[in-house]
Design an enzyme around this catalytic site. Structure first.
Site, PDB file in Angstrom:
ATOM      1  N   ALA A  72      -7.737  31.434  -0.491  1.00 25.67           N
ATOM      2  CA  ALA A  72      -6.540  31.564   0.353  1.00 25.67           C
ATOM      3  C   ALA A  72      -5.474  32.480  -0.128  1.00 25.67           C
ATOM      4  O   ALA A  72      -5.100  33.495   0.458  1.00 25.67           O
ATOM      5  CB  ALA A  72      -5.811  30.254   0.815  1.00 25.67           C
ATOM      6  N   TYR A 141     -17.847  23.665  -0.706  1.00 23.31           N
ATOM      7  CA  TYR A 141     -17.208  24.303  -1.704  1.00 23.31           C
ATOM      8  C   TYR A 141     -17.893  23.790  -2.940  1.00 23.31           C
ATOM      9  O   TYR A 141     -18.372  22.629  -3.108  1.00 23.31           O
ATOM     10  CB  TYR A 141     -15.989  23.619  -1.718  1.00 23.31           C
ATOM     11  N   ASN A 203      -2.137  24.537   4.494  1.00 21.24           N
ATOM     12  CA  ASN A 203      -3.503  24.671   4.307  1.00 21.24           C
ATOM     13  C   ASN A 203      -4.501  23.505   3.936  1.00 21.24           C
ATOM     14  O   ASN A 203      -5.037  23.359   2.765  1.00 21.24           O
ATOM     15  CB  ASN A 203      -3.772  25.826   3.183  1.00 21.24           C
ATOM     16  N   GLY A 265      -2.263  27.624  17.826  1.00 23.64           N
ATOM     17  CA  GLY A 265      -3.639  27.942  18.292  1.00 23.64           C
ATOM     18  C   GLY A 265      -3.532  29.115  19.151  1.00 23.64           C
ATOM     19  O   GLY A 265      -3.087  30.298  18.871  1.00 23.64           O
ATOM     20  N   GLY A 293      -9.635  33.291   7.562  1.00 27.24           N
ATOM     21  CA  GLY A 293      -9.105  34.111   7.000  1.00 27.24           C
ATOM     22  C   GLY A 293      -7.900  34.692   8.061  1.00 27.24           C
ATOM     23  O   GLY A 293      -6.925  35.052   7.595  1.00 27.24           O
ATOM     24  N   ALA A 294      -8.065  34.180   9.286  1.00 24.38           N
ATOM     25  CA  ALA A 294      -6.924  34.434  10.181  1.00 24.38           C
ATOM     26  C   ALA A 294      -5.557  33.998   9.647  1.00 24.38           C
ATOM     27  O   ALA A 294      -4.567  34.491  10.037  1.00 24.38           O
ATOM     28  CB  ALA A 294      -7.277  34.023  11.324  1.00 24.38           C
ATOM     29  N   ASP A 296      -4.567  33.244   6.743  1.00 24.44           N
ATOM     30  CA  ASP A 296      -4.078  33.929   5.377  1.00 24.44           C
ATOM     31  C   ASP A 296      -3.682  35.020   6.002  1.00 24.44           C
ATOM     32  O   ASP A 296      -2.529  35.769   5.408  1.00 24.44           O
ATOM     33  CB  ASP A 296      -5.308  34.162   4.644  1.00 24.44           C
ATOM     34  N   ASP A 332     -13.696  37.328   4.676  1.00 23.74           N
ATOM     35  CA  ASP A 332     -12.407  36.611   4.486  1.00 23.74           C
ATOM     36  C   ASP A 332     -11.182  37.283   4.425  1.00 23.74           C
ATOM     37  O   ASP A 332     -10.219  37.086   4.812  1.00 23.74           O
ATOM     38  CB  ASP A 332     -12.414  35.419   3.594  1.00 23.74           C
TER      39      ASP A 332
HETATM   40  O1  LIG Z   1      -9.236  28.999  -0.559  1.00 25.31           O
HETATM   41  C1  LIG Z   1     -10.028  28.290   0.244  1.00 25.31           C
HETATM   42  O2  LIG Z   1      -9.764  26.946   0.150  1.00 25.31           O
HETATM   43  C2  LIG Z   1     -10.644  28.904   1.300  1.00 25.31           C
HETATM   44  O3  LIG Z   1     -11.271  27.938   2.091  1.00 25.31           O
HETATM   45  C3  LIG Z   1     -10.990  30.280   1.540  1.00 25.31           C
HETATM   46  C4  LIG Z   1     -10.625  30.808   2.623  1.00 25.31           C
HETATM   47  O4  LIG Z   1     -11.114  31.939   2.632  1.00 25.31           O
HETATM   48  C5  LIG Z   1      -9.376  30.856   3.322  1.00 25.31           C
HETATM   49  O5  LIG Z   1      -8.424  30.240   2.945  1.00 25.31           O
HETATM   50  C6  LIG Z   1      -9.387  30.871   4.783  1.00 25.31           C
HETATM   51  O6  LIG Z   1      -8.293  30.246   5.429  1.00 25.31           O
HETATM   52  P1  LIG Z   1      -7.638  30.390   6.629  1.00 25.31           P
HETATM   53  O7  LIG Z   1      -6.890  31.911   6.809  1.00 25.31           O
HETATM   54  O8  LIG Z   1      -6.771  29.222   7.164  1.00 25.31           O
HETATM   55  O9  LIG Z   1      -8.828  30.464   7.875  1.00 25.31           O
END
Ligand SMILES: O=C(O)C(=O)C[C@H](O)[C@H](O)COP(=O)(O)O
Length: 343
Positions: A72, A141, A203, A265, A293-294, A296, A332
């Site tokens: 993230a 993970y 997050n 959303g 990734g959206a 972040d 991502d």
């Molecule tokens: O680091 C972590 O725990 C992950 O899960 C890696 C993910 O690539 C991002 O955190 C995506 O997160 P969003 O942008 O909210 O979709």
């Protein structure tokens, strides 16, 4: 049926409830007015190898995966760098091929690698991500006992924050281990002592926490110490048991934050400081390839715009645009734009 930046398909009801124009009273955080780009953004977190399924199906049934890099905080670092800002990235990797791959990734993206610690005793974490045609992909993970889970207060206490405009922390770092949780608290305390603006993205990663109540209470506590908090609507619901953007904004402000930006959303995003509030509609995209990734990307877009003295409406507009662009690719972070694209 339209699709939106966060990947949900919008129902007609969503569209009817949503707005097409900015609404409310726009405002800006006074810290960034009149002195654009006055410093870098500091992030601390776990970089991982990411294996994305080449075809749809359950992760256990897929035989082919493609490798890339995720995390993230790293995604936000990539987004800020692409948008022309300086980002400092503090992380640990193992002395292994994934660690070397991450090191090469930082170099290829022009990201300062001087605060990347290579730990010979722990391995680099990795994750799997499924391929979907609709909704959010599944993730799994392998990061328990990873090199980054050994991040500890000594990694952050001595950091020179004299050139740092924003410290951006996510709720993932404190979930990694007890030492990483202590490092999160130490970094927040350090930033506050040095009067550096503290941004926090909750997050939520339930899979990484011992139990849901520890997750909720820790993230509420960290949110209370931040200047700016960036919850998604579901995260606000989970942490404070309220459901509208207004109630979620108020809950975080009452909890101690100065500014809250709620990602609403498929509808848009909402900012409040407890007195004023403004709502910006999301961007509609015709096809969503991958939603991960959206969020972040949203953070990178928002922080970059605030550093350029944008108001919250302007910053959320860019944030929604960057989030939308990131949904157009499987990786991502490869959809994160450069400034010309983000305008
Ligand atoms: O680091 C972590 O725990 C992950 O899960 C890696 C993910 O690539 C991002 O955190 C995506 O997160 P969003 O942008 O909210 O979709």
């Amino acid at each position: 049926m339209p699709a939106h930046y966060n990947g949900d398909e919008a129902t007609d009801e969503d569209v009817a409830k949503g707005i097409s124009e900015v609404q409310g009273q726009d405002f800006a955080p006074q810290e960034f007015q009149g002195c654009p780009r006055q410093g870098s953004v500091l992030l601390v977190g776990e970089p991982m190898a990411l294996f994305t399924a080449e075809c749809t199906g359950s992760l256990q049934d897929v035989n082919e995966f493609s490798a890339s890099i995720a995390g993230a905080e790293l995604n936000v670092v990539v987004g800020l760098t692409r948008l022309g800002h300086q980002a400092q990235y503090v992380a640990h990797v193992g002395q292994d091929p994934f660690g070397i791959k991450i090191h090469h990734f930082l170099q290829q993206h022009g990201i300062d690698d001087s605060a990347l610690t290579v730990d010979p005793h722990h391995s680099t974490g990795f994750m799997l991500k499924s391929k979907v045609t609709k909704g959010d992909p599944a993730t799994a993970y392998w990061r328990s006992g990873s090199a980054a889970s050994a991040i500890n207060p000594q990694d952050v206490e001595g950091l020179d924050l004299s050139g740092t405009a924003i410290v951006h922390i996510t709720g993932i770092l404190p979930a990694l281990s007890a030492s990483a949780a202590a490092a999160t608290q130490a970094l927040m305390a350090h930033a506050r002592r040095e009067h550096v603006f503290l941004s926090f993205d909750p997050n939520l990663r339930p899979a990484l926490w011992e139990n849901a109540e520890t997750m909720r209470s820790t993230l509420r506590d960290l949110s209370s110490q931040a200047d700016l908090v960036l919850p998604g609507i579901g995260e606000g619901e989970e942490l404070f048991s309220v459901s509208s953007v207004e109630e979620i904004g108020k809950a975080f402000i009452d909890n101690g934050a100065r500014y809250v930006v709620v990602k609403d959303g498929p509808r848009g995003a909402y900012a409040t400081d407890g007195k004023r509030s403004v709502y910006v509609p999301a961007f509609v995209v015709s096809t969503i390839v991958d939603t991960v990734g959206a969020g972040d990307g949203f953070a990178a877009g928002l922080l970059s715009a605030l550093l350029e003295s944008a108001s919250f409406a302007g910053a959320m507009d860019r944030a929604c645009a960057v989030g939308a662009m990131q949904t157009q690719v499987v990786s991502d972070n490869e959809g994160l734009p450069t400034p010309n694209l983000a305008k």
